[in-house]
Structure formats: structure tokens, C-alpha cells
Motif scaffolding. Sequence first.
Motif, mmCIF file in Angstrom:
data_model
loop_
_atom_site.group_PDB
_atom_site.id
_atom_site.type_symbol
_atom_site.label_atom_id
_atom_site.label_comp_id
_atom_site.label_asym_id
_atom_site.label_seq_id
_atom_site.Cartn_x
_atom_site.Cartn_y
_atom_site.Cartn_z
ATOM 1 N N GLU A 37 0.838 -1.182 0.000
ATOM 2 C CA GLU A 37 0.000 0.000 0.000
ATOM 3 C C GLU A 37 0.884 1.247 0.000
ATOM 4 O O GLU A 37 1.845 1.350 0.767
ATOM 5 C CB GLU A 37 -0.894 -0.008 1.234
ATOM 6 N N ARG A 72 -3.854 -7.202 -5.468
ATOM 7 C CA ARG A 72 -4.742 -7.291 -4.310
ATOM 8 C C ARG A 72 -5.640 -6.059 -4.313
ATOM 9 O O ARG A 72 -5.206 -4.970 -3.938
ATOM 10 C CB ARG A 72 -3.931 -7.382 -3.014
ATOM 11 N N PRO A 73 -6.893 -6.201 -4.759
ATOM 12 C CA PRO A 73 -7.760 -5.024 -4.912
ATOM 13 C C PRO A 73 -7.986 -4.267 -3.611
ATOM 14 O O PRO A 73 -8.176 -3.057 -3.625
ATOM 15 C CB PRO A 73 -9.067 -5.620 -5.452
ATOM 16 N N GLU A 74 -7.950 -4.967 -2.466
ATOM 17 C CA GLU A 74 -8.195 -4.268 -1.207
ATOM 18 C C GLU A 74 -7.106 -3.238 -0.906
ATOM 19 O O GLU A 74 -7.373 -2.184 -0.311
ATOM 20 C CB GLU A 74 -8.325 -5.263 -0.045
ATOM 21 N N LEU A 75 -5.848 -3.499 -1.332
ATOM 22 C CA LEU A 75 -4.792 -2.517 -1.139
ATOM 23 C C LEU A 75 -5.003 -1.310 -2.046
ATOM 24 O O LEU A 75 -4.846 -0.159 -1.619
ATOM 25 C CB LEU A 75 -3.434 -3.138 -1.414
ATOM 26 N N CYS A 76 -5.345 -1.558 -3.298
ATOM 27 C CA CYS A 76 -5.596 -0.454 -4.231
ATOM 28 C C CYS A 76 -6.776 0.393 -3.766
ATOM 29 O O CYS A 76 -6.751 1.620 -3.883
ATOM 30 C CB CYS A 76 -5.866 -1.000 -5.629
ATOM 31 N N ILE A 77 -7.798 -0.267 -3.243
ATOM 32 C CA ILE A 77 -8.954 0.459 -2.737
ATOM 33 C C ILE A 77 -8.555 1.341 -1.569
ATOM 34 O O ILE A 77 -8.968 2.506 -1.471
ATOM 35 C CB ILE A 77 -10.066 -0.523 -2.309
ATOM 36 N N ARG A 78 -7.732 0.836 -0.664
ATOM 37 C CA ARG A 78 -7.333 1.618 0.502
ATOM 38 C C ARG A 78 -6.563 2.864 0.082
ATOM 39 O O ARG A 78 -6.739 3.952 0.642
ATOM 40 C CB ARG A 78 -6.508 0.765 1.464
ATOM 41 N N TYR A 122 -15.272 -6.506 -6.545
ATOM 42 C CA TYR A 122 -14.817 -5.875 -5.301
ATOM 43 C C TYR A 122 -15.008 -4.365 -5.383
ATOM 44 O O TYR A 122 -15.492 -3.737 -4.437
ATOM 45 C CB TYR A 122 -13.338 -6.221 -5.063
ATOM 46 N N TYR A 123 -14.644 -3.783 -6.514
ATOM 47 C CA TYR A 123 -14.789 -2.338 -6.689
ATOM 48 C C TYR A 123 -16.252 -1.923 -6.665
ATOM 49 O O TYR A 123 -16.622 -0.939 -6.021
ATOM 50 C CB TYR A 123 -14.141 -1.898 -8.006
ATOM 51 N N SER A 125 -17.715 -1.967 -3.343
ATOM 52 C CA SER A 125 -17.167 -0.901 -2.498
ATOM 53 C C SER A 125 -17.790 0.453 -2.825
ATOM 54 O O SER A 125 -17.443 1.450 -2.195
ATOM 55 C CB SER A 125 -15.646 -0.825 -2.662
#
Length: 266
Positions: free
Chosen positions: A13, A106-112, A150-151, A154
Motif C-alpha cells: 500500500e 490485491r484489490p483491497e490494497l488499491c482500494i485503501r 470488489y470495486y 465498495s
Amino acid sequence: MPESTTAPSDYQELPCAACTKGQALGFDFSMAFQPIVDVAQQRIVGYEALARGLNGESAAQGMSQVNAQNLYRFDQTCRVKAIALAAELGITGYVSINFLPNAVYRPELCIRTTLAAAARYNFPVERILFEITEAEHVVDKAHLRDIIRYYQNSGFRTALDDFGAGYAGLNMLASFQPDIIKIDRELLSDIDASPVKQTIIRHTLALCRELNLTPLAEGVETLAEYYYLRRAGFNLFQGYLFARPGFEQLPDVYWPAEEPGTQLSK
């Protein structure tokens, strides 16, 4: 665009501060903004953020420095720069950011990282739209489907860019349904004089209606193209006819007059 199926060793991240001046990349760039307009309501609904050199030149030179190892960092830097500048310019519609599928491990890192940028620059998350380009060859299609879901879960809006020009075609639509379908410029160029293109566009619009997708005519450059596409049923447009991208600024928009002898519903 470089392809990679293995995450680079420095994949992590990124804080917003590492992206603002290109520190995470070793080279810097900026953004231009091109309006996306709703001609039925005579309003600007958003802007696409486009990477440019620091003096407004094409991003091609900078992109030559992007490789499999820094693709993720480039993707993250684009997001932070687009959100920061959109907030500074006071964009009240959505900001559309090009999304590089092969950069996301890892989409959750990009989202964060995206959420952190939105919070830092006070830009509403619901006004961020990610464009997935059909022209980029996707290494892992199942992974892409997971990223998009995931996006969307979110709360981000999504668009499928360059529809009709890339690798996936209708298979991409079978995997996920975006909010907006951006019809590729090649299908729309000189469409007023091409019966074959007109047939393709009529069926594409019918598909959008059945799947509840919003079509957007991309790269429109002439009044003749615009008038045909308006008669066909398009309301959303983007292209040089309306405005060229403004480097670090929001350009003025040209609003075409209604086609003589035509009355179109709002």
C-alpha cells in the motif's frame, strides 16, 4: 502495456505523499481533464483524467518507463494525482480514472490507497469512476472479474472503455456489467456515411438497453457524427467536438446546436 502474473517484491500500500511528486516511481507526470457531457440536459457530468507529461506533452514518454515491476506504483500514482487535482479544480461531477487490470494484484490494497486519497483531498468516493480498457490484454480474466466485483461492492462506479476495439469483446460484458459502456472511436468515425457501422451501433444500443447499461459515444469529432449519434439515441458524449483535454485545468465546452429540422426528447 507490460504483462505480469506475479506481484513485484515491493508491492504494498502506498501513502498519498509517495505519489504526489512521483517519488514512488522515479519519474513524474501530471493530468489533463476531458469533459464528459450529457447533451440532453446540457451539462457536464464528469471528466476523464488523462496522464500527461509535466509540460502537457503526451504521456508516451513517461509510459516508456513503465514496466512490470513499477506498473502497480504507476497505477496508484495515477489515482492519487487524478483525485488530488480534481479536488483542486473543484470538479463537481465524477472523475473517471483509467484502471490497469494487470497492475492490480490485491484489490483491497488499491482500494485503501484510493480511499485514503479521497479522504485526504475531500473528494467524495461516490464520484470516482474506474474505466477498464478493453484494449489491454488481460492475463487473468477470473482475477479481473473478482477485482471489478470488489470495486462495485465498495461503491465505485465502473465503465468499460474502448468497447468494440479490444481483446475481450462481448466476453467482457458476459463477465461483469459496468455502469457505462464507452463505444470506441473507430466504430463512430464517419458513422454518418457508413451503413455497416450504423447497423453495429443500432444493435449495440439495443444491447445496452436490455442490460440496463448507459452508452457513451467516445472520440466524437464532427457535427455529422454527432447528429447521427443523437438521432440514434446517445445522450452522453466525449470528444474533440466538445472539448480537447485541458492540462491541469477544466476546458470550455462547445455545445452543438440542435440538428435543423429535428426535435429530440430530453
